[in-house]
Scaffold this motif. Structure first.
Motif, mmCIF file in Angstrom:
data_model
loop_
_atom_site.group_PDB
_atom_site.id
_atom_site.type_symbol
_atom_site.label_atom_id
_atom_site.label_comp_id
_atom_site.label_asym_id
_atom_site.label_seq_id
_atom_site.Cartn_x
_atom_site.Cartn_y
_atom_site.Cartn_z
ATOM 1 N N ARG A 270 15.872 6.627 80.319
ATOM 2 C CA ARG A 270 16.146 8.009 79.715
ATOM 3 C C ARG A 270 15.092 8.844 79.630
ATOM 4 O O ARG A 270 15.050 10.074 80.139
ATOM 5 C CB ARG A 270 17.169 7.896 78.412
ATOM 6 N N CYS B 49 22.366 8.408 71.102
ATOM 7 C CA CYS B 49 22.167 9.768 71.530
ATOM 8 C C CYS B 49 23.249 10.713 70.785
ATOM 9 O O CYS B 49 24.236 10.504 71.104
ATOM 10 C CB CYS B 49 22.007 9.945 73.202
ATOM 11 N N PHE C 9 18.681 13.228 85.153
ATOM 12 C CA PHE C 9 20.087 13.235 84.810
ATOM 13 C C PHE C 9 19.947 13.456 83.116
ATOM 14 O O PHE C 9 20.675 14.547 82.732
ATOM 15 C CB PHE C 9 20.659 12.192 85.086
ATOM 16 N N CYS C 10 19.183 12.726 82.551
ATOM 17 C CA CYS C 10 19.063 12.706 81.019
ATOM 18 C C CYS C 10 18.572 14.081 80.637
ATOM 19 O O CYS C 10 18.963 14.789 79.839
ATOM 20 C CB CYS C 10 18.515 11.632 80.565
ATOM 21 N N MET D 119 20.755 16.694 78.632
ATOM 22 C CA MET D 119 20.430 16.757 77.016
ATOM 23 C C MET D 119 20.094 18.537 76.889
ATOM 24 O O MET D 119 20.380 18.947 75.952
ATOM 25 C CB MET D 119 19.176 16.003 76.692
ATOM 26 N N ASN E 19 28.135 5.117 78.996
ATOM 27 C CA ASN E 19 26.886 5.389 78.186
ATOM 28 C C ASN E 19 26.870 4.795 76.929
ATOM 29 O O ASN E 19 25.732 4.528 76.069
ATOM 30 C CB ASN E 19 26.600 6.842 78.334
ATOM 31 N N CYS F 185 28.571 13.584 77.306
ATOM 32 C CA CYS F 185 27.589 13.286 78.605
ATOM 33 C C CYS F 185 28.322 12.347 79.278
ATOM 34 O O CYS F 185 29.506 11.971 79.276
ATOM 35 C CB CYS F 185 26.175 12.929 78.168
ATOM 36 N N GLY G 67 19.166 4.216 75.116
ATOM 37 C CA GLY G 67 18.637 5.650 75.043
ATOM 38 C C GLY G 67 20.025 6.414 74.677
ATOM 39 O O GLY G 67 20.417 7.246 74.005
ATOM 40 N N CYS G 68 21.273 6.231 75.458
ATOM 41 C CA CYS G 68 22.391 6.814 75.151
ATOM 42 C C CYS G 68 23.164 6.220 74.207
ATOM 43 O O CYS G 68 23.820 7.236 73.525
ATOM 44 C CB CYS G 68 23.394 6.730 76.587
ATOM 45 N N PHE H 62 24.445 13.346 72.027
ATOM 46 C CA PHE H 62 25.366 13.960 73.101
ATOM 47 C C PHE H 62 26.119 13.034 73.657
ATOM 48 O O PHE H 62 26.559 13.626 74.615
ATOM 49 C CB PHE H 62 24.554 14.987 73.777
ATOM 50 N N GLN H 63 26.108 11.879 73.467
ATOM 51 C CA GLN H 63 26.811 10.655 73.987
ATOM 52 C C GLN H 63 28.244 11.418 74.512
ATOM 53 O O GLN H 63 28.344 10.814 75.334
ATOM 54 C CB GLN H 63 26.896 9.541 73.191
#
Ligand code: SF4
Length: 513
Positions: free
Chosen positions: A472, A448, A477-478, A482, A439, A454, A444-445, A450-451
């Motif tokens: 994303r 992010c 999943f995202c 998230m 990711n 996640c 997007g990841c 929260f990378q």
């Protein structure tokens, strides 16, 4: 040279910029730009995410976090945090900013980063053997096209089983898990028995730490099977979807009630093998969505100390029964949050019960250790941590990818068990998937907040969106991860120390005093 000038002129005309602006744009900024002034500080890599109207969470490269008022990330980036603020010391201590261009403790950061990613060190640990597609149930969410109990031609051959086990011992990992799946694997108990015995025989040479697990519906145990499990330390993982009306609707069995049979199977297995050797998993169907508290109560009544509020997966056979199996991720999130609130309240009232998915994420947020949960890792668990030897001898990257294969989609077929180890595990397909399994590099990841907590899941995104990378903004999943991670941070922020005590007890799996 003339041509280059011409291109620059055209570009500057088209972009309404003069030549100098383009030159600025094309040149890397000097280190001075990022803060060399003695009164200010250097930025270290971190990301952030707003968790409520008033708060945001800042997360650095190694997963350390700081909960702070909204706008803090902007203040840090603008070098507006001053030395006399408490925040300044926190940012220095937690590797968000540094007073030197190269932080003094950069080696500590590197060690922490390596520790977080050390689930990669030993390569594949979980080896799934689909010993048979035969089953005595007809669950509408079943992800494989199970066949009737008599179809022995859908059992793995001894030749392919042996070849799979020999590959398993080629894994560099000193600890391996051999997991038997189906259909119902115990309908092919002869293959489970052969597999365990052959693995133990080879292990006299390899000397690895082996864990045996059989994933069973717990309705076909015999005295012989349970004696064998006891003798060989085989753990039992079964399916329990909640109260009788729910379990029987989700997991129909011709001529019998599955629920009563499963409970009997769980009791028998616990008596023979011990409580801790028997675990259960539930699957959330459209019907389950209205009953989070009833499902949790049912797990407690049946003596479980943990529950995984697990959503349905969009694979294989499950898709054919969309009415019962398909629901919007938002509905699942409402179910999860209601369930989590209830579980937290039960813990506050003295009833120890753990929600497993939350605990996986909490381990990532609150501990410096790696988490080897294959569905939420970066790089992804596929191949790196899990491989599947299917009943027909073909090898798949994950359990979910063999489910796609049941719908004639062989994208994630890595080869055949009789192929060379290097061709399966390091071949062309593995190299292709490797481009999409981190990711850190996915659109997007990559930026992010929260990378670090996640993962990446090329199989899920291929199955649900048609490509390995995925998109994303409408990736289930995202959306799921998230919101779950944001929700956990919001709970920590609003409930503080009293909730953290409960969360740490889940991480260590020990009841609070
Ligand atoms: S999948 Fe979504 S929540 Fe997870 S790292 Fe990527 S953008 Fe963030």
């Amino acid at each position: 040279m003339i041509q280059l000038d011409l291109v620059l002129q055209i570009l500057s005309r088209n972009m309404f910029m003069d030549g100098n602006a383009i030159k600025d744009f094309r040149t890397f900024k000097s280190p001075m730009y990022y803060g060399s002034d003695k009164d200010t500080y250097y930025l270290l890599p971190f990301r952030f995410h707003q968790i409520s109207d008033s708060k945001e969470v800042l997360v650095n490269e190694i997963g350390d976090f700081i909960l702070a008022p909204t706008g803090t990330a902007t203040r840090i980036a603008r070098r507006q945090v001053t030395k006399n603020e408490e925040l300044y010391a926190d940012l220095i201590a937690n590797f968000f900013i540094s007073e030197n261009a190269i932080p003094d403790l950069i080696d500590v950061m590197a060690t922490r980063y390596r520790t977080k990613k050390s689930f990669l060190d030993d390569f594949t640990a979980l080896h799934i053997f689909v010993v048979s597609l035969r089953c005595n149930h007809s669950c509408h969410y079943c992800q494989v096209s199970r066949v009737s109990e008599s179809r022995q031609d859908f059992d793995i051959s001894i030749e392919n089983l042996k070849a799979g086990i020999e590959h398993m011992f080629r894994s560099p990992s000193p600890s391996i898990t051999m997991e038997f799946q189906g259909g119902e694997p115990l309908l092919a108990f002869d293959k489970v028995k052969y597999g365990v015995e052959y693995a133990k025989q080879l292990n006299e040479t390899y000397n690895k730490e082996i864990t045996f697990v059989v994933c069973t519906n717990a309705t076909v145990f015999t005295e012989d099977i349970l004696d064998f499990c006891l003798l060989n330390d085989v753990m039992v993982s079964t399916s329990l979807d909640g109260p009788s009306f729910l379990h029987n609707a989700n997991r129909p069995k011709t001529g019998a009630k599955s629920y009563e049979m499963v409970l009997q199977g769980i009791t028998d297995a616990r008596e023979k093998l011990g409580y801790e050797k028997v675990s259960a998993l539930m699957t959330t169907t459209a019907l389950s969505l209205d009953y989070p508290t009833e499902i949790i109560d049912n797990y407690i009544e049946n003596g479980f100390r943990n529950i995984f509020l697990r959503p349905i997966s969009p694979y294989g056979f499950a898709l054919k029964n969309a009415k019962k199996n398909h629901y919007h991720t938002q509905k699942y999130l409402e179910f999860y949050k209601k369930g989590l609130d209830y579980i937290i309240q039960l813990n506050r009232n003295g009833q120890f019960i753990v929600e497993d998915y939350t605990t996986v994420i909490l381990k990532k947020i609150l501990t410096p250790f790696p988490v080897s949960y294959v569905d939420l890792q970066s790089p992804a668990g596929m191949i790196n941590n899990v491989i599947v030897f299917n009943y027909d001898g073909y090898v798949y990257a994950t359990d979910e990818s063999r489910m796609l294969a049941e719908n004639q989609d062989f994208t994630f077929r890595m080869g055949h068990v009789q192929d060379q180890y290097r061709d399966i595990f390091y071949g062309k397909k593995a190299k292709t998937f490797a481009q999409y399994w981190s990711n850190e590099s996915l659109a997007g990841c990559a930026d992010c907040g929260f990378q670090a907590y996640c993962g990446a899941d090329p199989v899920f995104h291929y199955a649900s969106q048609g490509d390995f990378e995925g998109f994303r903004p409408d990736s289930d999943f995202c959306i799921k991860n998230m919101e779950i991670i944001r929700h956990i941070f919001e709970l920590i922020d609003t409930q503080g120390e009293s909730l953290l005590k409960i969360f740490y007890s889940w991480i260590t799996n020990t009841e609070q005093n």
